[in-house]
Design a protein around this motif. Structure first.
Motif, PDB file in Angstrom:
ATOM      1  N   GLU A 104       0.655  -1.475   0.098  1.00 58.86           N
ATOM      2  CA  GLU A 104      -0.307   0.458  -0.168  1.00 58.86           C
ATOM      3  C   GLU A 104       1.028   1.226   0.229  1.00 58.86           C
ATOM      4  O   GLU A 104       0.249   2.201  -0.659  1.00 58.86           O
ATOM      5  N   ASP A 105       2.381   1.151   0.352  1.00 57.07           N
ATOM      6  CA  ASP A 105       2.600   2.225   0.772  1.00 57.07           C
ATOM      7  C   ASP A 105       3.615   2.888  -0.284  1.00 57.07           C
ATOM      8  O   ASP A 105       4.766   3.339  -0.226  1.00 57.07           O
ATOM      9  N   MET A 106       4.119   2.244  -0.988  1.00 49.85           N
ATOM     10  CA  MET A 106       5.029   1.651  -2.146  1.00 49.85           C
ATOM     11  C   MET A 106       4.171   2.434  -3.211  1.00 49.85           C
ATOM     12  O   MET A 106       3.489   1.651  -3.645  1.00 49.85           O
ATOM     13  N   THR A 107       5.193   3.668  -3.712  1.00 54.60           N
ATOM     14  CA  THR A 107       5.095   4.325  -4.782  1.00 54.60           C
ATOM     15  C   THR A 107       6.313   4.441  -5.402  1.00 54.60           C
ATOM     16  O   THR A 107       6.908   3.854  -5.426  1.00 54.60           O
ATOM     17  N   ILE A 108       5.876   4.537  -7.451  1.00 58.65           N
ATOM     18  CA  ILE A 108       6.233   4.576  -8.136  1.00 58.65           C
ATOM     19  C   ILE A 108       7.962   6.027  -7.337  1.00 58.65           C
ATOM     20  O   ILE A 108       8.175   5.644  -7.707  1.00 58.65           O
ATOM     21  N   THR A 109       6.911   7.141  -7.688  1.00 60.14           N
ATOM     22  CA  THR A 109       7.957   8.196  -6.862  1.00 60.14           C
ATOM     23  C   THR A 109       9.027   7.387  -5.974  1.00 60.14           C
ATOM     24  O   THR A 109      10.174   7.975  -6.211  1.00 60.14           O
ATOM     25  N   GLY A 110       8.177   6.639  -5.168  1.00 60.09           N
ATOM     26  CA  GLY A 110       9.721   6.260  -3.747  1.00 60.09           C
ATOM     27  C   GLY A 110      10.492   4.915  -4.563  1.00 60.09           C
ATOM     28  O   GLY A 110      11.372   5.363  -4.346  1.00 60.09           O
ATOM     29  N   VAL A 111       9.241   4.070  -5.673  1.00 57.77           N
ATOM     30  CA  VAL A 111      11.230   2.810  -5.979  1.00 57.77           C
ATOM     31  C   VAL A 111      11.646   3.674  -6.703  1.00 57.77           C
ATOM     32  O   VAL A 111      12.852   3.035  -6.663  1.00 57.77           O
ATOM     33  N   ALA A 112      11.067   5.232  -7.727  1.00 53.90           N
ATOM     34  CA  ALA A 112      12.296   5.980  -8.606  1.00 53.90           C
ATOM     35  C   ALA A 112      13.433   6.051  -7.817  1.00 53.90           C
ATOM     36  O   ALA A 112      14.698   6.443  -7.970  1.00 53.90           O
ATOM     37  N   LYS A 113      13.535   6.709  -6.464  1.00 55.31           N
ATOM     38  CA  LYS A 113      14.056   7.640  -5.289  1.00 55.31           C
ATOM     39  C   LYS A 113      14.991   6.583  -4.967  1.00 55.31           C
ATOM     40  O   LYS A 113      16.530   6.297  -5.400  1.00 55.31           O
ATOM     41  N   ARG A 114      14.407   5.160  -4.495  1.00 53.71           N
ATOM     42  CA  ARG A 114      15.256   4.123  -4.072  1.00 53.71           C
ATOM     43  C   ARG A 114      15.928   3.304  -5.229  1.00 53.71           C
ATOM     44  O   ARG A 114      17.548   3.404  -4.900  1.00 53.71           O
ATOM     45  N   ALA A 115      15.437   3.584  -6.330  1.00 48.64           N
ATOM     46  CA  ALA A 115      16.355   3.136  -7.760  1.00 48.64           C
ATOM     47  C   ALA A 115      17.225   3.598  -8.411  1.00 48.64           C
ATOM     48  O   ALA A 115      18.705   3.419  -9.099  1.00 48.64           O
ATOM     49  N   GLY A 116      17.840   4.922  -8.136  1.00 54.52           N
ATOM     50  CA  GLY A 116      18.409   6.130  -8.120  1.00 54.52           C
ATOM     51  C   GLY A 116      17.938   5.997  -9.906  1.00 54.52           C
ATOM     52  O   GLY A 116      19.599   6.315 -10.686  1.00 54.52           O
ATOM     53  N   SER A 134      11.444   6.694 -16.389  1.00 55.85           N
ATOM     54  CA  SER A 134      12.392   5.357 -17.044  1.00 55.85           C
ATOM     55  C   SER A 134      11.197   4.941 -16.416  1.00 55.85           C
ATOM     56  O   SER A 134      11.375   4.013 -17.425  1.00 55.85           O
ATOM     57  N   ILE A 135      10.288   5.206 -14.957  1.00 60.72           N
ATOM     58  CA  ILE A 135       9.801   3.830 -15.035  1.00 60.72           C
ATOM     59  C   ILE A 135       8.303   3.722 -15.649  1.00 60.72           C
ATOM     60  O   ILE A 135       7.763   2.923 -15.716  1.00 60.72           O
ATOM     61  N   TYR A 136       7.693   4.808 -16.084  1.00 63.73           N
ATOM     62  CA  TYR A 136       6.546   5.434 -16.618  1.00 63.73           C
ATOM     63  C   TYR A 136       7.133   4.276 -18.423  1.00 63.73           C
ATOM     64  O   TYR A 136       5.766   3.951 -18.686  1.00 63.73           O
ATOM     65  N   ARG A 137       8.050   4.885 -18.540  1.00 65.90           N
ATOM     66  CA  ARG A 137       7.469   4.500 -19.579  1.00 65.90           C
ATOM     67  C   ARG A 137       7.821   2.642 -20.321  1.00 65.90           C
ATOM     68  O   ARG A 137       7.776   2.182 -20.515  1.00 65.90           O
ATOM     69  N   ARG A 138       8.067   2.012 -18.956  1.00 66.18           N
ATOM     70  CA  ARG A 138       8.242   0.611 -19.124  1.00 66.18           C
ATOM     71  C   ARG A 138       6.776  -0.112 -18.489  1.00 66.18           C
ATOM     72  O   ARG A 138       6.367  -0.497 -18.878  1.00 66.18           O
ATOM     73  N   PHE A 139       6.322   0.430 -17.684  1.00 64.86           N
ATOM     74  CA  PHE A 139       4.971   0.210 -16.485  1.00 64.86           C
ATOM     75  C   PHE A 139       3.930   1.892 -17.272  1.00 64.86           C
ATOM     76  O   PHE A 139       4.467   2.590 -16.684  1.00 64.86           O
ATOM     77  N   GLU A 140       2.725   0.803 -16.716  1.00 70.47           N
ATOM     78  CA  GLU A 140       1.561   1.777 -17.020  1.00 70.47           C
ATOM     79  C   GLU A 140       1.125   2.357 -15.397  1.00 70.47           C
ATOM     80  O   GLU A 140       1.017   3.383 -15.671  1.00 70.47           O
ATOM     81  N   GLY A 141       1.730   1.549 -14.653  1.00 69.62           N
ATOM     82  CA  GLY A 141       1.695   1.853 -13.482  1.00 69.62           C
ATOM     83  C   GLY A 141       1.702   1.598 -12.379  1.00 69.62           C
ATOM     84  O   GLY A 141       2.737   0.377 -12.845  1.00 69.62           O
TER      85      GLY A 141
END
Length: 229
Positions: free
Chosen positions: A40-52, A57-64
């Motif tokens: 529930e607390d996992m967000t695209i923004t949070g994942v992008a920040k953690r992955a650097g 670039s995440i939205y180019r691969r995943f719709e959401g």
């Protein structure tokens, strides 16, 4: 060379080494966040920040987020199939060795991610149930394949049906343990529990049917006998 969609995963699979490395970092970051904070607390923004990586670039691969969760589920299930296969290949060459390796592999697979694995399988809006069913069938196949050379040791009337019962019982016990408020934790405790599951399964496999073959034909489909090559 460009990325092309994969019809099974429904997100763009990497075709270049750099893209594959980026995807691996993204999925690793997603697993870390989901394991510690929950889906529930996992967000695209949070994942992008953690992955650097950039959010775009995440939205180019995943719709959401749903597709990202589906990809994370796929990754974890593939790793479990590979791990079970590896443990069975390294098993002691005996029926008990195979059963013990299977029990240990499944228990360890669930323990590695605490409550994340069951949460992923319950995630709404993903193909997790279908992919999870594929994994269950695959690890069942791996067990039958590994146990085939020792099928003559099984004293049940229908060895393959007996192995299927063992596969279901051990899988159910490991899944249940992952959901309990007081799961078996720690390497030593998990090893003991896996040994107990293996002992229970072997006691069943080495005990002749109490009812013989009388139950066959009374609502239970006959099963093929495990054969060796």
């Amino acid at each position: 060379m460009t990325d092309e969609p994969n019809p099974r995963s429904h997100y763009r699979q990497p075709r270049q080494a750099r893209s594959a490395e980026t995807l691996a970092r993204v999925l690793e970051a997603a697993e870390e966040i989901a394991s510690s904070a929950g889906l529930e607390d996992m967000t695209i923004t949070g994942v992008a920040k953690r992955a650097g990586v950039a959010v775009g670039s995440i939205y180019r691969r995943f719709e959401g987020k749903d597709q990202l969760v589906a990809a994370l589920t796929e990754r974890m299930l593939e790793r479990r199939e590979e791990y079970v296969a590896e443990r069975l290949r390294a098993a002691e060459p005996s029926l008990s060795g195979v059963v013990d390796a299977y029990a240990y592999a499944l228990l360890q697979s669930f323990a590695d991610t605490n409550n994340l694995f069951p949460e992923l399988l319950r995630a709404r809006g993903t193909s997790a149930p279908d992919r999870g069913a594929h994994t269950i069938l695959e690890i069942h196949r791996l067990l039958l394949e590994a146990a085939a050379p020792y099928a003559h040791e099984i004293r049940r009337s229908h060895p393959e049906a007996a192995l299927d019962t063992v596969a279901r019982a051990i899988l159910g016990a490991c899944f249940h343990n992952s959901l309990r408020p007081d799961p078996v934790t720690g390497q030593a405790a998990r090893s003991r529990y896996a040994d107990e599951l293996g002992d229970m399964a072997m006691a069943y496999l080495l005990t002749p049917d109490r009812r013989g073959a009388a139950h066959v034909g009374s609502g239970t489909a006959p099963c093929r006998t495990v054969t060796t090559n």
